[in-house]
Structure formats: C-alpha cells, structure tokens
Enzyme design. Structure first.
Site, mmCIF file in Angstrom:
data_model
loop_
_atom_site.group_PDB
_atom_site.id
_atom_site.type_symbol
_atom_site.label_atom_id
_atom_site.label_comp_id
_atom_site.label_asym_id
_atom_site.label_seq_id
_atom_site.Cartn_x
_atom_site.Cartn_y
_atom_site.Cartn_z
ATOM 1 C CG HIS B 120 -1.903 0.971 1.410
ATOM 2 N ND1 HIS B 120 -1.654 2.266 1.794
ATOM 3 C CD2 HIS B 120 -3.242 0.887 1.221
ATOM 4 C CE1 HIS B 120 -2.794 2.936 1.843
ATOM 5 N NE2 HIS B 120 -3.777 2.127 1.496
ATOM 6 C CG ASP B 197 0.541 -2.459 6.147
ATOM 7 O OD1 ASP B 197 -0.430 -2.630 6.913
ATOM 8 O OD2 ASP B 197 0.482 -1.752 5.127
ATOM 9 C CD GLN B 200 -6.966 -4.347 4.102
ATOM 10 O OE1 GLN B 200 -7.921 -5.063 4.415
ATOM 11 N NE2 GLN B 200 -7.107 -3.053 3.858
ATOM 12 C CE LYS B 223 -7.145 0.059 6.461
ATOM 13 N NZ LYS B 223 -7.841 0.480 5.237
ATOM 14 C CB CYS B 361 -3.597 3.330 -1.634
ATOM 15 S SG CYS B 361 -4.687 4.692 -1.299
HETATM 16 C C1 LIG Z 1 -2.378 -2.789 3.518
HETATM 17 C C2 LIG Z 1 -2.691 -1.429 4.038
HETATM 18 N N1 LIG Z 1 -1.727 -0.702 4.624
HETATM 19 C C3 LIG Z 1 -1.964 0.514 5.129
HETATM 20 C C4 LIG Z 1 -3.210 1.099 5.057
HETATM 21 C C5 LIG Z 1 -3.389 2.480 5.619
HETATM 22 O O1 LIG Z 1 -4.184 2.448 6.730
HETATM 23 P P1 LIG Z 1 -4.654 3.814 7.445
HETATM 24 O O2 LIG Z 1 -5.169 4.691 6.347
HETATM 25 O O3 LIG Z 1 -5.701 3.376 8.389
HETATM 26 O O4 LIG Z 1 -3.460 4.402 8.114
HETATM 27 C C6 LIG Z 1 -4.244 0.378 4.458
HETATM 28 C C7 LIG Z 1 -5.612 0.919 4.354
HETATM 29 O O5 LIG Z 1 -6.002 1.763 3.635
HETATM 30 C C8 LIG Z 1 -3.980 -0.898 3.926
HETATM 31 O O6 LIG Z 1 -4.933 -1.596 3.321
#
Ligand SMILES: Cc1ncc(COP(=O)(O)O)c(C=O)c1O
Lengths: 139, 403
Positions: B120, B197, B200, B223, B361
């Site tokens: 991401h 990370d 998900q 999430k 993203c």
């Molecule tokens: C794999 C992954 N990493 C990071 C994020 C970023 O999360 P957040 O926007 O809650 O900081 C997301 C979600 O959008 C994600 O799916």
C-alpha cells in the site's frame, strides 16, 4: 442554439426517463456516440487526470467559437463528457465563461460533479473555462 | 458467532437510493457495532479527562482505562510486554514513525530498504521520503502472476546494505496472506529487522507477533470495527529503545531544560501530546466485539463467504480475478470483461452496493498487472450469502448495461 437552450433541451430529454437505469443507459449510449477526439490529440498534455477515469480534452478556436473534442476511458464519464461538449462546444468564449451548469443538477447527475468523485469531470469543466478565457484574451 | 450480528451495526439497516445497503468496502473501513459507539460516548459522558498528568479522580480513571486498553492490545497480538504497544492514529502513522526514527539513526548513504511489489502507498511513501533524505534506496520483492510474493528472489535481493524489510501481512488488493515467518527467519539470519503492515490481516487472522517474530507490526483500529484515528505500532523492546523519538511534546519527556531534554521511557517516548483516548478505548471495544463473536468461527465464516463469492463470480463468466493466491483474506479484486472499474462501481452504487474501484493506493501493483485499477469487494463478519447473491445479480445487470 445558446447554452441555455441546449441545457433546457437536455433537461427535457432526461425528464422522459422513469428510473436511474434508463437514465444511465442513455448516458452510456451518449458516451458511445461521442465523436471522439482525434487520436493525435489524445496526448499527455490534453489528459485531465481524474485519478480513476481519464478524460482527454482538446480545444480549438474557429470563427469566434470554441470547438471542444474529448474522450474518456470510462463509459459513464464519457456520457457526461458528451453532455458538456454538447453544451459548450461551438459557443463563444464569453458565453462559456458565464455559463452555469444547473442542468446537471436538474437531470439528477449532480453527484458526478462532486470534487471527491475522482472522475476528472470537475477538472474538465474548469479546463473548458480556462480555454475559453485564454481564447477570449487572444480574441 | 451469534445469529443476527447485523443488528449490532445500526448503519447497515439503511437504504441507499431506495435499496438495502450492501456494504462490501470493508477493507477500506468496517462499520462499527453499538458496543464501540457506546464505549466512545460513554468515555465522553463519564470519564473524559486528560490522562497521565492529573492527580484527580477522573484523570486517574481515564489513565487506568487507557493503560488497560494497552494491555488488551498486547494480549490481542500476543506481544510480550505492554510497553511494546505504542498508540498511534493508525497504520500510516505507525509506519511513518518507524521510517522516520529508524532512518534517522540507522540509514546511511548507499543503504537499502526492501519492500514488496504489493505494498500500500502507506508502506512505500514513508520509506521513499526517508531514503531520499538519507541517500538510501529501495529494492522490490516481486510478485507472481497469481499474486504471491516471489520469495525465490529474496535471498538474491538481500545484500550487505539491506537495513530493513517492510512487508504487508495481507494485501489490500489481492487478498494474499504473505508468509511472514519465512521472511523474518531469513531476514534475521542477516540481522535485518522486519516491519509488518497488518492493516488487512488483523481483521481476518489471529496475529501472534512473537510467533511471527517480526520486529515491528502496525495496524488500524478502524478496519477492525473500531473508531477512525485509532491504531498501534508494536515494536520489540530492544528496537523501540534504540530508536530516537518521532514527535516532540508533552508526555514523551522526562525533563525539559532549554539546554536539552531527556526522554521518557517506553511507551511514552513515542506518544507525544494528548492521545486519542476514546479512539484507543473504542478500538479495544471493537476487538473485544470480534473476540466475543468467536474469532475462529468468524475466520471460518469469512473464508466460506470468500469461496462462495469467488465461485459465483467465476460462474458468471467474463470475469478476471486479480489475486488467486492459495491463502487469502476476504478481499476479491476483479475486472468485468473490458469494462472500466469506475463504470462498474458507479452502476453497482446505484443498486445500493458499495465496492471500491481504482488503484486502491497500490499504483505500483496496478502497473505490474498493466491494469488501470480493479473493482474490489471485501467482506466483514456481517456480510451474508444473500448479499453476495444480490451482488452477483447486480453485476449481471451492469454487464448488460456496459456491453
Ligand atoms: C495494507 C494497508 N496498509 C496501510 C493502510 C493504511 O491504513 P490507514 O489509512 O488506516 O493508516 C491500508 C488501508 O487503507 C492498507 O490496506
């Protein structure tokens, strides 16, 4: 026809549709029939990046009128683009600059003009007005 | 899992455009059960007060609750020590914290950070920023056409200059669950720390950071049924101790003089300023809700739903699923014939179905697959087979309209 007249014509066309599906089917048809931008004008420079769907817009100035051609990679966007072209193309710069776009609201498609919509339409309208201003100055 | 979980989520009862809402955008954020909404408002109604500094009753009470939430999170991800849990605003902030502090201390010109092709933007851009500052560079572990990490390439990508590996536990586009243990084992043979990370993964898998043996783990509460603005960074004590502070402010210091300040101990060193206490409490409530439903059962339920939806999509024909890894969480990315994902998403929306469209993203991943984006349906514990059936019927209509 003036921008106002064309807008009213579009509103009355759309008033025939009973539900959203007819409306979108029509929009998609409009998109498919959009006279496409010439391939040579489909350049990076003419690309309006809307994040999700891409829009290409080309403008020319002939006999005091602005001629727009455009294309998009998404059909719904293309349908909306075709409406904009119908309203704005072949009009004088002054009329384009002064026009408001109530008709989009009246035909129930206002949500597509939300800046968060990521379809490039808002930027496209801005760009059309920019072109009109530039042509007016060159006059 | 109790029968009618949906009644716990008031937002799901609504209609959009006159049709029952089908919410399949859970990978972006899940809806919140009453238990979470209640907890957040209870905090403001009964306990609101600034923590850690007050001698008065309310401040003590709020502090205890905040620290209880930290212990809960420690247990939830099976960390060893509670001070290894840092409260943040979410995954993005957690990764930025590590990238910035780790980079400042440990990155030299010519050093390398290893990422994967399925990250991401949150796990790419913070590394780009710090690498640019420090004169370091980024190398990429590629993915296979099925959407799994090509780990055969990993030994060749690790060099003497590799300082850290950052990898997603589960992909938000492909659904792929990555073999974190394999990666940490290899990385640690070279003394390279691994950041995971977990944005998900946490909603769909039991996470045990000690078993994974990762050095950092990040996720977002929103999430996993919790409030927005909640999240954590887990770090092994020795790493958190070694990193310099990220933000300066109140709470994170021991002593401040104009000649210089000394920093507070963990976890406070990384929690400058007033934290979002209700978000932390709400996150705990969301995770507790998930556990109360029987996490194992939820996992099995979501797995079955994923399989059901995958089969139904493939039966439709003219559907290309992006991401067919053997191990997946409840995320399906797909393309309908030659249709643009934006068109598909717009028309589904009109039928009351919320999916995500676009690059999610993960632009480098889209480039790798040479596609402009995908349509993504992602599931949570309140989604049902009936919803999947309605979704498939709606997709059939969309297909006709766009044909
Ligand atoms: C794999 C992954 N990493 C990071 C994020 C970023 O999360 P957040 O926007 O809650 O900081 C997301 C979600 O959008 C994600 O799916």
């Amino acid at each position: 026809m003036t921008i106002q007249e064309i807008s009213e014509q579009i509103v009355s066309e759309f008033s025939l549709f009973g539900d959203w599906m007819d409306k979108y089917n029509y929009l998609i048809e409009l998109g498919k029939s959009l006279p496409m931008i010439e391939e040579k004008h489909k350049t990076e420079n003419n690309l309006i990046s809307g994040c999700q769907s891409k829009v290409w817009l080309h403008a020319a100035f002939e006999d005091g009128k602005v001629i727009f051609t455009a294309d998009s990679d998404a059909l719904v966007t293309k349908g909306l683009v075709s409406l904009m072209i119908r309203v704005f193309s072949n009009q004088s710069p002054r009329e384009i600059i002064q026009a408001d776009l109530d008709f989009i609201d009246k035909i129930g498609l206002k949500e597509h003009l939300s800046p968060t919509r990521a379809n490039g339409l808002v930027s496209m309208i801005k760009q059309m007005k920019f072109y009109a201003m530039a042509f007016e100055m060159k006059g | 899992m109790k029968q009618n979980v949906r009644t716990d989520f008031p937002i799901l009862a609504q209609q959009v455009y006159g049709k029952p809402l089908i919410y399949f955008d859970n990978a972006a954020t899940t809806q919140k059960p009453n238990q979470v909404l209640e907890e957040v408002s209870r905090y403001y109604r009964e306990d609101n007060s600034n923590i850690h500094r007050g001698v008065h009753y309310l401040s003590q009470k709020a502090t205890v609750e905040f620290e209880e939430a930290r212990k809960f999170l420690r247990d939830f991800i099976h960390a060893e020590k509670e001070h290894e849990i840092i409260f943040t605003r979410g995954t993005t902030e957690s990764i930025n914290l590590v990238a910035s502090s780790f980079g400042e201390k440990f990155l030299q010109p010519g050093d390398e950070i290893l990422l994967t092709a399925m990250e991401h933007h949150s796990n790419i851009v913070p590394w780009q920023l710090v690498c640019e500052k420090r004169g370091a560079s980024i190398k990429i572990i590629p993915v296979t056409p099925e959407g799994e990490l090509d780990l055969n390439q990993l030994p060749g990508l690790i060099s003497e200059r590799t300082r850290l590996i950052a990898v997603t536990h589960a992909s938000n586009v492909l659904g792929t669950v990555n073999p974190i243990k394999t990666i940490t084992t290899l990385a640690h043979q070279h003394d390279i720390p691994v950041l995971v990370d977990g944005a998900q993964a946490v909603p769909h898998l039991t996470v045990d950071v000690q078993d994974l043996d990762c050095d950092f783990y990040c996720f977002s509460g929103h999430k996993v049924y919790g409030p927005m603005g909640s999240g954590i960074l887990y770090g092994k004590e020795q790493w958190l101790d070694a990193l310099p502070p990220y933000h300066g402010g109140g709470e994170m210091i021991k002593e401040v003089r104009f000649s210089g300040s000394t920093y507070n101990e963990l976890p406070f060193k990384f929690e400058a300023g007033t934290p979002d206490v209700p978000a932390a409490l709400g996150m705990k409530a969301g995770l507790k809700y998930l556990l109360d439903q029987g996490f194992e059962e939820v996992i099995r339920y979501e797995e079955a739903l994923l399989q059901y939806a995958t089969r139904a999509l493939l039966n439709m024909g003219d559907i290309r699923i992006i991401g067919t890894a053997r191990e997946k969480v409840g995320v399906i990315s797909f393309l309908v014939g030659n249709s643009h994902p934006y068109d598909v998403g717009t028309l589904l929306d009109k039928m009351g179905i919320a999916v995500r469209t676009g690059h999610h993203c993960a632009m480098p991943l889209m480039e790798w697959y040479s596609i402009p984006g995908t349509v993504r349906a992602s599931f949570a514990l309140y989604n049902t087979r009936e919803e999947v059936d309605a979704f498939i019927a709606a997709l059939q209509k969309v297909k006709q309209m766009l044909a």
